[in-house]
Design a protein around this motif. Structure first.
Motif, mmCIF file in Angstrom:
data_model
loop_
_atom_site.group_PDB
_atom_site.id
_atom_site.type_symbol
_atom_site.label_atom_id
_atom_site.label_comp_id
_atom_site.label_asym_id
_atom_site.label_seq_id
_atom_site.Cartn_x
_atom_site.Cartn_y
_atom_site.Cartn_z
ATOM 1 N N ALA A 1 0.831 -1.211 0.000
ATOM 2 C CA ALA A 1 0.000 0.000 0.000
ATOM 3 C C ALA A 1 0.863 1.257 0.000
ATOM 4 C CB ALA A 1 -0.928 -0.017 1.216
ATOM 5 N N LEU A 2 1.960 1.251 0.743
ATOM 6 C CA LEU A 2 2.854 2.406 0.759
ATOM 7 C C LEU A 2 3.648 2.521 -0.538
ATOM 8 C CD1 LEU A 2 4.299 2.271 4.399
ATOM 9 C CD2 LEU A 2 2.598 3.851 3.495
ATOM 10 N N LEU A 3 4.049 1.399 -1.087
ATOM 11 C CA LEU A 3 4.826 1.416 -2.328
ATOM 12 C C LEU A 3 4.009 1.936 -3.504
ATOM 13 C CD1 LEU A 3 6.657 -1.975 -1.778
ATOM 14 C CD2 LEU A 3 7.810 0.230 -2.093
ATOM 15 N N GLU A 4 2.696 1.831 -3.411
ATOM 16 C CA GLU A 4 1.824 2.362 -4.467
ATOM 17 C C GLU A 4 2.005 3.873 -4.634
ATOM 18 O OE1 GLU A 4 -0.163 0.904 -6.548
ATOM 19 O OE2 GLU A 4 -0.566 -1.105 -5.776
ATOM 20 N N ASP A 5 2.452 4.542 -3.571
ATOM 21 C CA ASP A 5 2.614 5.995 -3.622
ATOM 22 C C ASP A 5 3.977 6.421 -4.159
ATOM 23 O OD1 ASP A 5 0.076 6.352 -2.535
ATOM 24 O OD2 ASP A 5 0.834 6.290 -0.468
ATOM 25 N N ILE A 6 4.812 5.445 -4.544
ATOM 26 C CA ILE A 6 6.144 5.749 -5.073
ATOM 27 C C ILE A 6 6.160 5.422 -6.563
ATOM 28 C CG2 ILE A 6 8.610 5.236 -4.903
ATOM 29 C CD1 ILE A 6 8.167 4.473 -1.997
ATOM 30 N N PRO A 7 6.165 6.420 -7.425
ATOM 31 C CA PRO A 7 6.084 6.162 -8.875
ATOM 32 C C PRO A 7 7.141 5.211 -9.393
ATOM 33 C CG PRO A 7 5.725 8.493 -8.428
ATOM 34 C CD PRO A 7 6.158 7.873 -7.136
ATOM 35 N N LYS A 8 8.378 5.326 -8.913
ATOM 36 C CA LYS A 8 9.442 4.481 -9.451
ATOM 37 C C LYS A 8 9.307 3.017 -9.016
ATOM 38 C CE LYS A 8 12.582 5.965 -5.738
ATOM 39 N NZ LYS A 8 13.738 6.830 -5.459
ATOM 40 N N ALA A 9 8.396 2.743 -8.074
ATOM 41 C CA ALA A 9 8.165 1.364 -7.653
ATOM 42 C C ALA A 9 7.133 0.668 -8.519
ATOM 43 C CB ALA A 9 7.717 1.328 -6.195
ATOM 44 N N ALA B 1 14.425 -3.559 -4.905
ATOM 45 C CA ALA B 1 14.681 -3.518 -6.346
ATOM 46 C C ALA B 1 14.352 -2.163 -6.951
ATOM 47 C CB ALA B 1 13.875 -4.609 -7.044
ATOM 48 N N SER B 2 13.361 -1.477 -6.400
ATOM 49 C CA SER B 2 12.945 -0.186 -6.970
ATOM 50 C C SER B 2 13.701 0.995 -6.384
ATOM 51 C CB SER B 2 11.438 0.011 -6.771
ATOM 52 O OG SER B 2 11.098 -0.023 -5.402
ATOM 53 N N CYS B 3 14.513 0.756 -5.364
ATOM 54 C CA CYS B 3 15.234 1.859 -4.714
ATOM 55 C C CYS B 3 16.743 1.748 -4.887
ATOM 56 C CB CYS B 3 14.886 1.916 -3.232
ATOM 57 S SG CYS B 3 13.171 2.387 -2.914
ATOM 58 N N GLY B 4 17.179 0.969 -5.858
ATOM 59 C CA GLY B 4 18.603 0.879 -6.135
ATOM 60 C C GLY B 4 19.410 0.181 -5.061
#
Length: 418
Positions: free
Chosen positions: A324-332, A365-368
């Motif tokens: 649910a929180l990752l949904e708010d991060i476009p690069k995720a 994976a989405s945050c490098g």
């Protein structure tokens, strides 16, 4: 949550006290003893006369009791230890009776740790470590080979921190809590930074980020990392936590108890599982489709990481909160889509849901971050839970975590070997 309140979960068939006693093969008074020990939940019967019990829960307790009677209680994963720390229901879990996902959503990792240790919230608290202890831990970690895994570094840092603390054998609650508040930031500080502007102060999640990713962090990313730490603080008697309680039962000091936990989490079925899910996720992102990747995994005889949990019939509540929180991060978004593809592909033949390892893989994976980052997050987070269990065990009879072996070898006396 008080002992007499019902366990969480959907409504199911209920048994009276008499029916529960008959199924368990005990007296009615013993049923209430199970309730008082936290082994059984109860609900007040309509009209206020007597209590009712969840049938499935009673049946599960009966199975555990039967296994204990035939000498296999310690080999089947059914060892039962009384605890007031974490309760796991069918679709959620609780820290000292409070919904853990709600705690993690509203409070920082350090605040949740304090709640787990003391039952009190300390708004705004941050953990700091003495400079001399951090220096000792860093020197020890810097002496390791360059290819050392993060868990290797964390174990060495814990040993170095113990050696630098002449009061480590003081097992009073105040002393152990002081150790915990210094050890956790020491573990983070001992990890090599990935950025030149790494932080030495502020919330622990901010400091940990600079050890995991070379990218600058925005508030949304830091919130996910902090929430992940809070969600992973404890999960009842996982394998590493049991190791910690065994060490504490022998009155090993808190550093040694944490080292015992760190020694267990490297297994692919425990702390290292998120790294396997991370690599799977990258393969799916690379190929653009989960189907061929899943097929290759199954063809090689490997289980699909990041799916299913023996304690949750549905989706892991920790995964649900992180997704649910990752949904708010476009690069995720790409990694989230790949995770959904993995779940949907395997769901055609096996009703498996995402667990927290897959959610951690999306974060890393989405945050490098490297594939080992999930294991690092898990280890740092769980240290607070291990301390809570060590504290609880210090209050119990020493050496009680000493099960008897069920010997099945040749019957003595045997002749001396030639």
């Amino acid at each position: 949550m008080r002992d007499h309140e019902p366990l969480p979960g959907p409504a199911g068939p209920r048994l009276t006290t008499k029916e529960a006693a008959e199924l368990l093969g005990v007296k009615p008074e013993t049923v209430y003893a199970y309730v008082s020990r936290g082994q059984l939940g109860s609900r007040r019967a309509p009209g206020g006369r007597g209590s009712t019990f969840d049938a499935k829960e009673v049946e599960a307790l009966a199975r555990r009791n039967r296994r204990a009677g035939d000498g296999t209680a310690n080999s089947g994963g059914e060892l039962s230890v009384r605890t007031r720390i974490t309760l796991i229901g069918s679709d959620r879990y609780y820290f000292r009776g409070v919904d853990a996902t709600e705690l993690a959503a509203r409070h920082s990792y350090e605040e949740v740790a304090e709640w787990l240790w003391t039952g009190r919230l300390r708004p705004g608290i941050t953990f700091t470590a003495p400079g001399s202890v951090v220096t000792a831990a860093r020197r020890a970690v810097d002496a390791l080979p360059e290819h050392s895994a993060p868990t290797d570094r964390l174990r060495v840092a814990a040993v170095a921190a113990a050696a630098a603390d002449p009061l480590r054998f003081d097992l009073s609650e105040e002393a152990v809590l002081g150790t915990a508040r210094a050890l956790i930031p020491t573990l983070v500080a001992a990890l090599p930074p990935t950025r030149h502007d790494h932080r030495e102060g502020g919330p622990l999640a901010h400091r940990l980020w600079t050890r995991l990713s070379g990218r600058p962090a925005d508030e949304a990313c830091l919130r996910v990392l902090d929430t992940a730490l809070a969600l992973l603080i404890d999960h009842d008697l996982a394998a590493s936590t049991l190791a910690v309680r065994v060490a504490a039962s022998a009155r090993a000091h808190a550093y040694a108890a944490v080292s015992a936990g760190l020694g267990v989490i490297e297994g692919p079925l425990h702390g290292a599982a998120s790294g396997l899910a991370h690599k799977l996720l990258l393969d799916v992102l690379d190929q653009g489709d989960a189907a061929p990747v899943i097929a290759d995994e199954l063809r090689s005889g490997r289980r699909i990481p990041g799916l299913g949990h023996r304690l949750y019939p549905g989706e892991d509540p920790r995964a649900r909160a992180l997704f649910a929180l990752l949904e708010d991060i476009p690069k995720a978004a790409p990694a989230l889509a790949a995770a959904r593809d993995i779940v949907d592909t395997t769901a055609r033949h096996a009703p498996l849901h995402a667990n927290v390892d897959l959610a951690l893989a999306v974060l890393t994976a989405s945050c490098g971050m490297p594939a080992t980052a999930g294991e690092t997050i898990f280890a740092v987070a769980r240290t607070a839970g291990w301390i809570a269990h060590a504290l609880e065990e210090y209050g119990e009879r020493p050496l009680r975590m000493r099960p008897s072996g069920h010997y099945v070898g040749p019957r003595p006396p045997q002749p001396l070997p030639e």
